[in-house]
Design an enzyme around this catalytic site. Sequence first.
Site: not given
Length: 680
Positions: A183, A238, A216-218
Amino acid sequence: MRHLPSRTTRTSRRRVIGALTAGLLCAAGVTVPAAAQSPESAQAPTAGARAGNDLALTPPMGFNNWNSTHCRAEFNEEMVKGIADIFVEKGLREAGYEFVNLDDCWAKPQRNADGKLEADPVRFPNGIAAVADYVHSKGLKLGIYTSAGTKTCDSVGLPGALGHEYSDARQFADWGVDYLKYDNCNNQGVDAKERYTTMRDALAATGRPIVYSICEWGQNKPWEWAAGLGNLWRTTGDINDSWSSMLSIMKQNLPLAAAAGPGHWNDPDMLEVGNGGMTDTEYRTHFSMWSVMAAPLLIGSDLRTATPETYRILSNQEVIAVDQDPLGKQGTVLSSEGGRWVVAKEMRDGSRAVALFNETGSAQRISTTAAAAGLPGADAYTVRDLWAHTTRNTAGGLSATVPAHGTVMLRVAADRHWAAYPPAVELALDGSPLVEAGRTAQLTTTVTDLGRTPAVQASAALTGPSGWRIAADSATTAPALPTGRALATHWRVTAPPGTATGTYDLTLTAQYRSPTGQRVRSVVPFQAHVVVAPPAGGSYVSDLPQLTASNGYGPVEKDTSNGESAAGDGHPLTIGGEVYAKGLGVHAASAVEYYTGGACATVTARVGVDDEKGAKGSVAFEIWADGTKAASTGVLTNAMAAQPVSADVSGAQVVRLVVTDGGDGVDSDHGDWADLRITC
Ligand code: GLA
């Protein structure tokens, strides 16, 4: 239950068989019918697999607890073992689900005296190695989680791996971990590429094959740089268990198709199927679209309490086979006009998976062709419906009336055995029927032959809820429908007086035979709306029943702003400091429809971006009278005062109030239809 060999053995055995089968088939010039393919089918050696490891040659499949438990106490050893048991007992392992993954909150807040991570003693009293042993004993693999930061994401502050990469990776390998989700929280501003590269190297140094999931959520466009680092990378923030979240993530992930391939996948986050916030139709869409996008399939619901329908969705082998196809292509968008999406995915056997996805709140006819989907010219094709589990032939047309928020998943092949299957037919209902209780409405249905062969002795039947009167006004049978021809039937439909407003199912059933005598029965449900005529004179629109409503976040609110999640969570409608008692609070993209029955004259409102989002948000308002845009504003921003808008809606059956995102995405787009009135 058959014992599964380890992944390495299974993969290499499949490869040999794959090479042999491919060779034989090429020599014979045969195309394998889509229906004959299983997810265990031929796998060719993969060119261009990523550097670093040779894992995840198809998108990872498994379970992760996060979407169902977050950090709640029920996330513990008992749950994880229970899921592993269910994978075996319910056939999910056989279906391809392999990883049982622990998310955040498995760890103890402090490292031990040697700087090592330890498991939370309450959740995992026997440690992680014991869980890994148990999961391995079931022929499955174990995944774990940490953050490329000083602490993980949960607010209790559990240790992250930044600066401890080599020892933590070693620790995971020693426990027998097979998968790491890494994460992005508390990253101290250290460059993402650097952080994710260090862990890649640390995992490689352990010598243990560990699938590496970059989370890394884009934020730094990992699809541009992570193919040589990770086996998958999150492309978005998320997901949550709502239609709007799933839809917005899907739309962000679809354009990234070119970056995905064997060993390196776009990850639009884990599945919400079964968590309760969407309908089963929406969950089938979620599962279909993740599969056509070759996304990782990580179950996110607690399987110990899942419904039979959840199991049916998650274990649909034919849809899973689309996801797991060894060619490893992510499907691409062929069209999306008006929320009618066509997404096609090239498959290893030359066939195409085609998803017909309806984003809108009412049934839509969605069409494409075999040629548009990328198939070579042919007299006819086989078309397999992956949810109905039927095979038909088509002359090339691929078309269906798809229910609101639904997806029809097809697998289409240029298969020389097409004539063995009956012709495909398309069942359609003109328009979305509006019925006033006690009065008779006229409807037309069509049954159209899409096949190369005729549909012989075709018939159509329309049925509705008990008490409804439905009578045909024209022929319900045809001796034979050749390619492209339709049996059109006019019907009179009457809902009993006093029927409450709302949506009701009508069912169209077509029956026919193929030229070789195969009998086919095809059934499609359609929704009819029972409506009431609007009251004469002036009304506040928020006091009238809505026909349909779709909204970016949460429900459309009556007389308050949009609070983004639950009904009634908004504030007083406020634009430019002025507060309004009546109106609608929406979030772009939004469309709300009202039945006007040809009896209304004008709609007026004062519109703008609600003050509740500070300076943010920009939207545009439109008023539609049936198919005509009767009024629109330009883009309105939060800085602007309320604007008057007024539309002539004379003669319209339906008025639609639309709020778009103003062209810059939906962030903070809280649109208010203040002082919204209609005269009839
Ligand atoms: C981040 C991730 C989620 C989940 C949580 C855990 O938000 O994106 O998928 O792992 O952290 O805290």
